[in-house]
Motif scaffolding. Structure first.
Motif, short mmCIF file in Angstrom:
data_model
loop_
_atom_site.label_atom_id
_atom_site.label_comp_id
_atom_site.label_asym_id
_atom_site.label_seq_id
_atom_site.Cartn_x
_atom_site.Cartn_y
_atom_site.Cartn_z
N ASN A 206 12.11 -1.38 14.10
CA ASN A 206 12.16 -2.75 13.61
C ASN A 206 13.39 -2.96 12.72
O ASN A 206 14.06 -3.99 12.81
CB ASN A 206 10.88 -3.09 12.85
CG ASN A 206 10.74 -4.57 12.63
OD1 ASN A 206 10.55 -5.32 13.58
ND2 ASN A 206 10.84 -5.00 11.37
N ARG A 207 13.71 -1.97 11.88
CA ARG A 207 14.91 -2.07 11.03
C ARG A 207 16.17 -2.15 11.88
O ARG A 207 17.07 -2.94 11.59
CB ARG A 207 14.98 -0.89 10.06
CG ARG A 207 14.08 -1.02 8.85
CD ARG A 207 14.36 0.06 7.82
NE ARG A 207 14.18 1.41 8.32
CZ ARG A 207 13.02 2.05 8.38
NH1 ARG A 207 11.92 1.45 7.97
NH2 ARG A 207 12.95 3.29 8.84
N ALA A 208 16.25 -1.32 12.92
CA ALA A 208 17.42 -1.32 13.79
C ALA A 208 17.57 -2.66 14.52
O ALA A 208 18.66 -3.22 14.58
CB ALA A 208 17.33 -0.18 14.80
N ILE A 209 16.46 -3.18 15.03
CA ILE A 209 16.50 -4.48 15.73
C ILE A 209 16.89 -5.58 14.76
O ILE A 209 17.70 -6.45 15.09
CB ILE A 209 15.14 -4.77 16.39
CG1 ILE A 209 14.85 -3.78 17.52
CG2 ILE A 209 15.10 -6.19 16.93
CD1 ILE A 209 13.42 -3.81 18.03
N SER A 210 16.34 -5.55 13.56
CA SER A 210 16.67 -6.57 12.55
C SER A 210 18.14 -6.52 12.18
O SER A 210 18.79 -7.56 12.03
CB SER A 210 15.81 -6.37 11.30
OG SER A 210 14.45 -6.56 11.61
N ASP B 12 19.12 -12.00 23.36
CA ASP B 12 17.89 -12.14 24.16
C ASP B 12 17.15 -10.80 24.26
O ASP B 12 15.93 -10.74 24.12
CB ASP B 12 18.21 -12.66 25.56
CG ASP B 12 18.72 -14.09 25.54
OD1 ASP B 12 18.30 -14.85 24.64
OD2 ASP B 12 19.54 -14.44 26.40
N LYS B 13 17.90 -9.73 24.48
CA LYS B 13 17.29 -8.40 24.55
C LYS B 13 16.69 -8.01 23.21
O LYS B 13 15.59 -7.46 23.14
CB LYS B 13 18.32 -7.36 24.98
CG LYS B 13 17.75 -5.95 25.07
CD LYS B 13 18.85 -4.93 25.26
CE LYS B 13 18.32 -3.52 25.27
NZ LYS B 13 17.46 -3.16 24.16
N LEU C 43 12.13 -6.99 19.74
CA LEU C 43 11.43 -7.27 18.49
C LEU C 43 9.98 -7.66 18.76
O LEU C 43 9.06 -7.16 18.10
CB LEU C 43 12.15 -8.36 17.71
CG LEU C 43 11.56 -8.73 16.35
CD1 LEU C 43 11.60 -7.55 15.40
CD2 LEU C 43 12.30 -9.92 15.77
N ALA C 44 9.77 -8.54 19.73
CA ALA C 44 8.40 -8.96 20.07
C ALA C 44 7.56 -7.77 20.56
O ALA C 44 6.41 -7.60 20.14
CB ALA C 44 8.43 -10.06 21.12
#
Length: 130
Positions: free
Chosen positions: A22-26, A95-96, A101-102
């Protein structure tokens, strides 16, 4: 004496992995317009290898997977070099990232629900089934 069994440990490690993802995606979403930024990704293979190495398994055939050999003990956050999606050298595909994230939020919630269920079961045992 171990207070909690391996299920709690595996769930805790999985929650840690999901938090790191989640941290990486954020970070990726926050830097979508940063020139030259390269997207980060948390590598799951290391987590899988760590879990496989803790399985109490005996290799009875040379064609079987060797569960006892050493593996790295933690997952890694890596950058994805070599791709560029924007004119400024950035490789974040928004978009990816939103899709990841979802998916990660659903995964984290399922892990948290499973952990809560384990604690409810433990609480029921302590209270004597009431």
């Amino acid at each position: 004496m171990k207070l909690f069994n391996d299920t709690f440990t595996a769930l805790e490690r999985s929650l840690d992995y999901s938090s790191a993802k989640n941290r990486a995606i954020s970070d990726n979403i926050a830097n979508v317009d940063t020139p030259g930024y390269k997207a980060k990704n948390v590598v799951f293979k290391d987590v899988l290898n760590r879990e496989l190495s803790t399985l109490p398994a005996k290799r009875t055939d040379p064609r079987h997977i060797d569960f006892q050999r050493g593996h790295e003990s933690s997952y890694r956050t890596m950058t994805r070099p070599g791709t560029t999606y924007n004119h400024n050298g950035n490789n974040v595909d928004i978009d990816k990232e939103m899709n990841d994230l979802a998916q990660n939020q659903i995964y984290y919630q399922a892990l948290a629900d499973r952990m809560n269920g384990k604690f409810r079961s433990l609480q029921s045992v302590i209270k004597g089934g009431n």
